[in-house]
Design a protein around this motif. Sequence first.
Motif, PDB file in Angstrom:
ATOM      1  N   PHE A   1       1.280  -1.203  -0.060  1.00  0.00           N
ATOM      2  CA  PHE A   1       0.089  -0.159   0.039  1.00  0.00           C
ATOM      3  C   PHE A   1       1.032   1.394   0.090  1.00  0.00           C
ATOM      4  N   GLU A   2       0.078   2.037  -0.159  1.00  0.00           N
ATOM      5  CA  GLU A   2       0.821   3.370  -0.188  1.00  0.00           C
ATOM      6  C   GLU A   2       0.042   4.789   0.365  1.00  0.00           C
ATOM      7  N   ILE A   3       0.491   5.481   1.362  1.00  0.00           N
ATOM      8  CA  ILE A   3      -0.914   6.615   1.451  1.00  0.00           C
ATOM      9  C   ILE A   3       0.157   7.927   0.331  1.00  0.00           C
ATOM     10  N   VAL A   4      -1.267   8.707   0.460  1.00  0.00           N
ATOM     11  CA  VAL A   4      -0.994  10.125  -0.599  1.00  0.00           C
ATOM     12  C   VAL A   4      -1.976  10.904   0.277  1.00  0.00           C
ATOM     13  N   PRO A   5      -1.172  11.421   1.015  1.00  0.00           N
ATOM     14  CA  PRO A   5      -1.863  12.951   2.251  1.00  0.00           C
ATOM     15  C   PRO A   5      -2.483  13.785   1.365  1.00  0.00           C
ATOM     16  N   GLY A   6      -3.702  14.228   1.495  1.00  0.00           N
ATOM     17  CA  GLY A   6      -4.707  14.920   1.248  1.00  0.00           C
ATOM     18  C   GLY A   6      -4.242  16.416   1.983  1.00  0.00           C
ATOM     19  N   VAL A   7      -5.164  17.368   1.439  1.00  0.00           N
ATOM     20  CA  VAL A   7      -5.656  18.519   2.197  1.00  0.00           C
ATOM     21  C   VAL A   7      -6.877  18.309   2.960  1.00  0.00           C
TER      22      VAL A   7
END
Length: 515
Positions: free
Chosen positions: A113-119
């Motif tokens: 898995f990968e985490i893509v941070p968000g606003v």
Amino acid sequence: MSKKGIVYLIGAGPGDPKLITVKGLECMQNSDTIVYDRLAGDRLLTFARPGTELIYVGKSPDRHTLKQDEINKLLVEKASQGRTVARLKGGDPFVFGRGGEEAEALSEAGIIFEIVPGVTSAIAAPAYAGIPVTHRDFTSTMAIITGNEDPLKEDSSIQWDKLATGVGTLVFLMGMSNLPSITRRLIENGRPPQTPAALVRWGTRPEQQTLTGTLGDISEKAAWAGFSNPAVIIVGEVVSLREKLSWYEQKPLFGKRVLVTRSREQASALSEAIEDLGGEPLEFPTIGVAEPLDYKPLDQAIDELAAFKWVIFTSVNGVACFFNRLRRRNKDIRELAGARICAIGPKTREALERYGLLVAYVPGEYRAEEIVAGLQGKVNAGDRVLLPRADIARKVLAEALTGMGALVTDVAAYRTVMGGGDSAEIKKKLLNGEIHAVTFTSSSTVLNFAKMLDYPDLENLLKRVIVACIGPVTADTARELGLKVDVTAEEYTIEGLVKAMLEYFKQARRHHTAG
Ligand code: SAH
């Protein structure tokens, strides 16, 4: 070897679809499956690749919510099948999004898995209300707190005494139902009741609502206003900056959802203009472009191109389809060496210039009648003139040119067909008052719109909706269908239409504030 599955836990941002990150969008568009919930926003999904499997796991009135462990299981299952999965979560996945739990489940199951941070909405909703969460003159600390937990609970995990006076800006998520006890706890623990406070509901979306007050009165105000989730609660001196910094809510089309009925290929310029002005474009293509039923007339004209003195293009579609066909016949622009070129308007001219062509004439007003007037003296009797156009184009131009003695070849370069918009969805939104304006950019958009909606009382359905037309011909078509037309552009271009709409809403606002 079979493809390995992967899950991207993506922060979708607070609601404005453009507030997803570039990486988030990329991952989403490369996925086979998108798993999303309510706060991730429907509009964002329109950017998904066609054919992507979409799975909704949020709350809905007719189905019970998928439990967290069921969501975890779903992600593991999809990835185990070798699929690339985008798990879209509102705001940032690790800010009260239970993204941590989903990542744990994936890790335990051995899924990549990968985490893509968000606003996060904790920062973006205040920002769109004109509230900076930190500011050198006011505070250098902020906290993001869950408002989910009943603050009056004996064993609260939140140290209210420390929070109340130890942190400058307090942002509560999921706190609307506990608002009275949250404010009470803060005051009891030493935060002055006159501390500025604000609520921002549906931040960064056209529905955004902001309510300001003080720690002492915000909860009562919210009750009166019927303010509910999803909203963020902001407590702190920075709230006072809103008076100076409010910007989003000041945009001329703020809060307006505007229907764009052009073909999908042509919608973007209008959609972008609406967005720039703070409105939300909703695309409902009423027109599609297809190949003509018979290519023979166009092909013959292409074979005789050297004989034409003028070629007149009356739409961007006409340009694209003509040159596609030219290419398919193994020819290129050199065939046009002997012809002068006319474009009906600036967009059509731009399209032609992209092929490296010089446009000899663009009329001042973008209508067939105006072209004819302008070509007087430029087209001589006996000149051959080619009009590569839509199958259903108006005949005025061809007839007038013939009247001038020109030998006109009027051929279909493309066929306009009914668009593929979801009319049930649009009808529902119109009935619910969720669409504030409808734009028509040609008579066919009006006619197809009516046909596609197929509603027994269109006139009534659009009674409280602003109807905006690109020009008088389009407006007449709308009136013939019984619609009232509120806006008719003076310049028959997309810019002209946007300008006229802008003027209309400005007037309406002035009227509103005056009376
Ligand atoms: N991960 C999310 C928060 C999820 S918890 C984030 O980072 O934003 C859900 C809460 O977020 C809602 O109850 C509400 O308090 C807040 N929220 C989410 N989107 C919002 C929006 N557009 N406007 C205001 N609050 C929002």
